[in-house]
Design an enzyme around this catalytic site. Structure first.
Site, PDB file in Angstrom:
ATOM      1  N   PHE A   1      39.020  20.088  40.610  1.00 25.99           N
ATOM      2  CA  PHE A   1      37.851  20.862  41.077  1.00 25.99           C
ATOM      3  C   PHE A   1      36.566  20.494  40.343  1.00 25.99           C
ATOM      4  O   PHE A   1      35.645  21.313  40.247  1.00 25.99           O
ATOM      5  CB  PHE A   1      38.128  22.370  40.961  1.00 25.99           C
ATOM      6  CG  PHE A   1      39.495  22.760  41.421  1.00 25.99           C
ATOM      7  CD1 PHE A   1      39.829  22.690  42.760  1.00 25.99           C
ATOM      8  CD2 PHE A   1      40.473  23.149  40.515  1.00 25.99           C
ATOM      9  CE1 PHE A   1      41.093  23.018  43.195  1.00 25.99           C
ATOM     10  CE2 PHE A   1      41.748  23.469  40.941  1.00 25.99           C
ATOM     11  CZ  PHE A   1      42.057  23.405  42.291  1.00 25.99           C
TER      12      PHE A   1
ATOM     13  N   GLY B   1      46.270  16.736  44.369  1.00 27.09           N
ATOM     14  CA  GLY B   1      47.031  17.780  45.047  1.00 27.09           C
ATOM     15  C   GLY B   1      46.483  18.020  46.441  1.00 27.09           C
ATOM     16  O   GLY B   1      47.008  18.817  47.208  1.00 27.09           O
ATOM     17  N   THR B   2      45.424  17.274  46.770  1.00 29.68           N
ATOM     18  CA  THR B   2      44.742  17.452  48.052  1.00 29.68           C
ATOM     19  C   THR B   2      45.483  16.819  49.222  1.00 29.68           C
ATOM     20  O   THR B   2      45.268  17.177  50.362  1.00 29.68           O
ATOM     21  CB  THR B   2      43.366  16.775  47.978  1.00 29.68           C
ATOM     22  OG1 THR B   2      43.583  15.410  47.568  1.00 29.68           O
ATOM     23  CG2 THR B   2      42.474  17.452  46.971  1.00 29.68           C
TER      24      THR B   2
ATOM     25  N   ARG C   1      35.320  13.205  61.019  1.00 32.04           N
ATOM     26  CA  ARG C   1      36.679  12.915  61.477  1.00 32.04           C
ATOM     27  C   ARG C   1      37.668  13.493  60.461  1.00 32.04           C
ATOM     28  O   ARG C   1      37.543  13.248  59.261  1.00 32.04           O
ATOM     29  CB  ARG C   1      36.822  11.404  61.518  1.00 32.04           C
ATOM     30  CG  ARG C   1      38.032  10.864  62.183  1.00 32.04           C
ATOM     31  CD  ARG C   1      37.744   9.386  62.406  1.00 32.04           C
ATOM     32  NE  ARG C   1      38.880   8.680  62.926  1.00 32.04           N
ATOM     33  CZ  ARG C   1      39.291   7.521  62.431  1.00 32.04           C
ATOM     34  NH1 ARG C   1      38.663   6.981  61.393  1.00 32.04           N
ATOM     35  NH2 ARG C   1      40.307   6.910  62.965  1.00 32.04           N
TER      36      ARG C   1
ATOM     37  N   ASN D   1      43.896  14.247  58.162  1.00 35.65           N
ATOM     38  CA  ASN D   1      45.195  14.923  58.196  1.00 35.65           C
ATOM     39  C   ASN D   1      44.965  16.421  58.359  1.00 35.65           C
ATOM     40  O   ASN D   1      44.655  17.114  57.399  1.00 35.65           O
ATOM     41  CB  ASN D   1      45.963  14.630  56.896  1.00 35.65           C
ATOM     42  CG  ASN D   1      47.370  15.223  56.917  1.00 35.65           C
ATOM     43  OD1 ASN D   1      47.711  16.020  57.799  1.00 35.65           O
ATOM     44  ND2 ASN D   1      48.179  14.829  55.950  1.00 35.65           N
TER      45      ASN D   1
ATOM     46  N   LYS E   1      33.628  12.585  56.862  1.00 34.02           N
ATOM     47  CA  LYS E   1      32.565  13.207  56.069  1.00 34.02           C
ATOM     48  C   LYS E   1      33.072  13.832  54.768  1.00 34.02           C
ATOM     49  O   LYS E   1      32.318  13.998  53.834  1.00 34.02           O
ATOM     50  CB  LYS E   1      31.856  14.287  56.890  1.00 34.02           C
ATOM     51  CG  LYS E   1      30.843  13.728  57.887  1.00 34.02           C
ATOM     52  CD  LYS E   1      30.058  14.867  58.505  1.00 34.02           C
ATOM     53  CE  LYS E   1      28.897  14.349  59.349  1.00 34.02           C
ATOM     54  NZ  LYS E   1      28.192  15.486  59.991  1.00 34.02           N
ATOM     55  N   GLY E   2      34.312  14.222  54.735  1.00 33.77           N
ATOM     56  CA  GLY E   2      34.818  14.871  53.530  1.00 33.77           C
ATOM     57  C   GLY E   2      34.721  16.374  53.639  1.00 33.77           C
ATOM     58  O   GLY E   2      33.753  16.902  54.180  1.00 33.77           O
TER      59      GLY E   2
ATOM     60  N   GLU F   1      34.710  20.331  49.367  1.00 31.47           N
ATOM     61  CA  GLU F   1      33.848  21.363  48.780  1.00 31.47           C
ATOM     62  C   GLU F   1      33.468  22.458  49.769  1.00 31.47           C
ATOM     63  O   GLU F   1      33.273  23.602  49.387  1.00 31.47           O
ATOM     64  CB  GLU F   1      32.532  20.736  48.259  1.00 31.47           C
ATOM     65  CG  GLU F   1      32.646  19.352  47.676  1.00 31.47           C
ATOM     66  CD  GLU F   1      33.119  19.311  46.235  1.00 31.47           C
ATOM     67  OE1 GLU F   1      33.047  20.336  45.556  1.00 31.47           O
ATOM     68  OE2 GLU F   1      33.583  18.233  45.810  1.00 31.47           O
TER      69      GLU F   1
END
Lengths: 709, 299
Positions: free
Chosen positions: A244, A471-472, A593, A596, A665-666, A669
């Protein structure tokens, strides 16, 4: 869309839900973390932290401790290896220049390391170690009015101030004005896995196992600090149990482990305790934010001013960029954002989940809600009215911006149309009910990375990249990306990550990992396929193609690239006890996009849950007299327990970003952004009382209710 | 630190007599935290987990006898009907893992004013059974607590069980925390109704207990007597009508008045007093509703 040209074309796996590749290893305990990998002849280091908030170490009385069972060494500022002062990824970092001098800048600062044969012996000796200090008066009292507040210089991470137009004139000409101060407390990220590092010398190489977000960056730092060739440092971080931001930079445990390995010539491991984590791995500064909004009666903004104040330590400047969010979200002819900071005798804050946007969105999205009420408008309609065509500060076009799509879909699913806008109108027994909403955004950045993809002789492919899976589900997402890039089935791909020997790559941070790594893997895979198209067999050591995306990223068009979202919350407030219960949350996101959906949804739910914690629970408390934490453990530092978390629904809308080759894009957060504001706005809607200070504790609800405001 | 593991109660009592400074440990949910934070460094730990007698549930006359090492999870699972108030309080302890390990004996041994079991033990007139090589004695819960984390237990004594009357009327427990689980009480309140009097014949028709709002867990004696008198004089037990709001209100005020709270990181004294009056009114409403429902069903 991936072209389907190869003869081994598989159905695209990006966009399909996959469970974690290493899931079985993790739930069975087979996956080992930095603090538990066995090494022959391992010694254990225990950090000794200062008990004063400001002053100097007068003496470290190590002689009695060295006589204790198993004790091998006591390192302190007079005998520890000297470190080179160097400029890392973000410039010099004094927070890891430890045991170099006698200065104590805060409670919890590392002042010694005890090394012993066992962890228990090291801890016992560390507890017994007497350290004498020359104590000086300290100041830890944060407020926006602190006389030491100053405007920091611009840095690579933050433009301190932006402005256009005349704010005062804009406010004076506005029919409706909101001018309020919002505060958020000191908050901490305490990953499940504490920071841990093992260092040893192996055939002249420094080998390190460390829990971090970027092994290559840590290897670079260690090489510079200890004056080693980068090639003679190897850092691995195979599994990381949450970070984090707290593991985003080189942290004291790994520096101490290397020092101890040098001094003892043995493998040494240093593991932080939960309590130590509250002082040496960064945290979120408290913030005090003034938001001034001026609008016409139809809700159109004329003036926008967001001034954010935060604290930093006396040794290093870190600025929580809370006022940055308005530079993306809302435009006005008069538009001003600024940051100020004060140096206090406290640990250095750092990145913590959605740095800037998390506290900034609480203030801004609360103020927007207040403005909507004053204008007699629906808060979603007010946001729609102020939707900018281009970046409000930059003037650049958005690569894509579908925040209104998020609100539309969210409102439909949440049943927003049936909402009675009047506050305090809905009651169910002793509970007052309310709903609230807030916008979310987070930058979609990208950074250069390298990757290698090998076609093995047995028909499989090996991907090597210094990515990290915190862990993501990064390992799984990258396998999907590689499978699509190579147009083969998932089971023919092996993705190896988290080893600095694989070369430079972006850290797992800033919601940038997946996009940055995907770009590098895709580029290497494309190159490999070109090589495979040439005649000839694959040799026994395979054929490897490498990529470096620095040039391609440098050539990307300058644009406003961000993820967006809409947060919704329903709360029940017991006005007789002040308890707030969140009944449901809904988050709809436009995040490019989604690689997963399974793990993406988990990350977003996690972020929203954190927003719930931020709204109602989290608050680090310091004792003014000692400068130390009162609640530096997870019994006293509260976050939401399972019983506090209601149904949380997450989904996303289409958000094609055609300007980026990956379209990613991610979304690490953005889940937390706006979540606390949506809850605070719902509490207002339930009770008619506005809460501008987090967390919304029962006593605050009660006191506010009795004031009758 | 020595780790003593007696296999029988007799061995445990002998060990405690020989080493009075030894700290008894059952679930360890308090003791291990203190050791981990280094706020306590006992010379010896006395592990009671091997002593089968301490994990037994039985009865003695009209009272239940619950061994000191019976876990909260077992109280919830096995004694929910007989001890509904204690089962409710047990449900608010920690997490499932902590309820599997933690015990009422440990709660008593720690004697923290915030312990979740104490208000119910007070409201139900429980007796703490303390044993030593010198013999066994029964201590009324109201006389057990002496100050924050202090009790009347002698250095050579172990808590072996508590004895408690099975419920003969509705019971409730309510707790305020800053989150829904894994939380130390800001304040808590237990209420028990004994329409036909108590099993041991002692005590009135109303039992109360206040947690986390004073140096020790407290009874709200004035509130008990006030409510008992109001119910009796107005014939409310027989008529089973709704309680006048003045009665509920005064009961809440008297409970709040019985508290001796302080300001601390979990809440202010003023908040605690206010919240206790709310909890008192609320639990009274719940128990009275349930009594009326029960009375109607019997009629």
């Amino acid at each position: 869309m991936t072209a389907m040209t190869g003869t081994v074309a598989a159905a695209g796996t990006v966009g399909a839900s996959r469970t974690r590749m290493e899931g079985r290893a993790k739930v069975t305990g087979a996956a080992r973390y930095a603090g538990e990998i066995p090494f022959a002849d391992l010694a254990h280091g225990w950090l000794v932290a200062s008990t004063i908030a400001r002053g100097r170490v007068r003496s470290v009385e190590s002689a009695p401790v060295l006589a204790m069972p198993g004790v091998l060494a006591v390192l302190h500022h007079q005998n520890a290896p000297r470190l080179e002062e160097f400029a890392g990824m973000l410039g010099p970092d004094p927070t890891i220049q430890i045991l170099q001098n006698d200065r104590v800048p805060h409670v919890g600062w590392p002042v010694a390391l005890v090394v012993a044969e066992t962890s228990e012996q090291a801890r016992e000796a560390a507890d017994a170690l007497v350290i004498r200090y020359d104590q000086e008066p300290h100041d830890i009292a944060f407020s926006a009015q602190h006389p030491g507040m100053y405007t920091p210089d611009d840095s690579p991470l933050l433009v301190t101030e932006t402005g256009k137009g005349d704010i005062e004139a804009g406010l004076a000409a506005s029919a409706v004005v909101v001018d309020e101060e919002y505060t958020t407390p000191e908050e901490h990220h305490n990953a499940m896995e504490p920071h841990a590092a093992m260092a040893r010398w192996d055939s002249g190489r420094l080998e390190v196992v460390d829990s971090n977000q970027g092994p290559f960056a840590v290897a670079q730092d260690l090489a510079k600090m200890f004056s080693l060739d980068l090639a003679s440092v190897r850092v691995r971080s195979e599994h990381v149990g949450g970070a984090f931001g707290s593991k985003g930079l080189t942290r004291p445990p790994v520096v101490l482990a290397v020092m101890a390995a040098i001094v003892t010539d043995r493998p040494v491991r240093v593991v932080l305790t939960r309590r130590q984590m509250f002082s040496v791995v960064g945290y979120r500064s408290p913030t005090a934010q003034r938001v001034r909004l001026g609008a016409d009666t139809d809700g159109r903004l004329r003036a926008f001013d967001h001034q954010a104040a935060s604290l930093t330590s006396t040794i290093h400047e870190f600025v929580e960029s809370s006022a940055g969010i308005g530079r993306v979200m809302y435009d006005a002819d008069a538009h001003h954002t600024s940051h100020r900071v004060v140096r206090l005798d406290v640990p250095t804050p750092s990145w913590m989940r959605a740095p800037g946007e998390a506290p900034g969105s609480f203030a801004l999205e609360s103020a927007i809600d207040e403005l909507a009420h004053k204008c007699g408008m629906d808060p979603i309609a007010l946001r729609a009215r102020n939707e900018p065509a281009v970046g409000p500060v930059s003037g650049l076009p958005f690569s894509s911006r579908n925040v209104l799509g998020c609100f539309e879909e969210g409102a439909r699913r949440f049943g927003w149309a049936d909402r009675d806008p009047r506050p305090g109108a809905a009651r169910e027994g002793r509970w007052l009910l309310g709903t609230g909403t807030a916008a979310a955004t987070y930058p979609a950045r990208v950074a250069p990375s390298t990757a290698a993809v090998t076609a093995e002789a047995d028909g499989t492919f090996t991907v090597r990249i210094t990515a990290v899976d915190l862990g993501t589900g990064a390992r799984t997402a990258l396998t999907q990306i590689a499978a699509d890039a190579l147009e083969v089935e998932l089971d023919r791909i092996q993705v190896k990550i988290a080893d600095s020997d694989f070369g430079q790559a972006m850290i797992a941070g800033g919601s940038m990992g997946t996009r940055s790594w995907a770009l590098a893997i895709t580029a290497a895979a494309t190159e490999l396929r070109a090589q495979l198209a040439l005649p000839g067999d694959i040799p026994s050591d395979g054929i490897t193609a490498r990529s470096d995306t620095a040039e391609a990223i440098g050539a990307l068009a300058r644009q406003e690239r961000h993820s967006f979202g809409a947060q919704f919350a329903e709360v029940a407030v017991d006005v007789t006890t002040g308890e707030v219960r969140v009944r449901r949350m809904l988050g709809i996101f436009a995040a490019g996009r989604v690689v997963n959906p399974l793990t993406a949804r988990s990350q977003l739910i996690g972020g929203m849950t954190w927003g719930l914690s931020m709204a109602l629970h989290e608050e680090a408390i310091r004792d003014q007299a000692s400068g130390a934490h009162v609640n530096a453990d997870l019994a006293g530092y509260h976050f939401a327990s399972n019983a506090d978390v209601p149904v949380i629904e997450v989904d996303w809308v289409d958000d094609p970003d055609t300007h980026d080759p990956t379209g990613i894009k991610g979304l690490g957060e953005i889940g937390i952004v706006g979540a606390a504001a949506a809850i605070a706005n719902a509490v207002w809607h339930a009770t008619g009382v506005r809460h501008r200070d987090l967390p919304i504790r029962p006593d605050r609800v009660l006191l506010a209710g009795s004031r009758g405001c | 630190m020595d780790f003593l593991r007696p296999a029988t109660l007799q061995q445990a009592l002998e060990a405690k007599a020989e080493r009075p400074a030894a700290v008894p440990i059952a679930g360890g949910t308090d003791v291990m935290v203190e050791i981990n934070f280094d706020t306590r460094r006992p010379d010896a730990l006395l592990d009671l987990n091997q002593v089968a007698e301490l994990a037994e549930i039985g009865s003695d006359g009209g009272l239940l006898r619950v061994g000191a090492c019976v876990s909260y999870a077992r109280i919830i699972g096995e004694l929910g009907r007989e001890l509904p108030g204690l089962a409710l309080a047990s449900r608010t302890v920690g997490s499932p893992q902590i309820r599997n390990r933690g015990t009422v004996g440990g709660n008593l041994g720690a004697a923290s004013p915030a312990g979740d079991a104490h208000p119910v033990l007070l409201a139900c007139d429980a007796l703490v059974e303390a044993a030593s090589v010198r013999g066994t004695r029964l201590i009324p819960a109201a006389g057990f607590y002496q100050g924050p984390k202090r009790s009347v237990l002698a250095p050579d004594e172990l808590i072996t069980a508590f004895r408690i009357g099975p419920a003969m009327g509705p019971q409730q427990f309510a707790k305020i925390g800053t989150r829904n689980a894994m939380v130390i009480a800001v304040c808590s309140f237990a209420l028990s109704l004994w329409p036909q009097g108590r099993p041991a014949g002692t005590g009135g028709t109303i039992g109360t207990g206040i947690g986390s709002a004073g140096p020790v867990p407290l009874r709200a004696t004035d509130a008990e007597e006030f409510l008992a008198a109001e119910l009796a004089s107005a014939g409310l037990w027989e008529s089973g009508v709704a309680l006048p709001s003045t009665v509920t209100h005064t009961f809440g005020e008297l409970v709040a008045g019985a508290a001796r709270p302080i300001d601390d990181v979990r809440g202010t004294a003023a908040y605690r007093r206010h919240a206790l009056s709310v909890l008192a009114r609320r639990t009274l409403g719940w128990t009275w509703d349930s009594y009326r429902k029960g009375a109607r069903q019997c009629a």
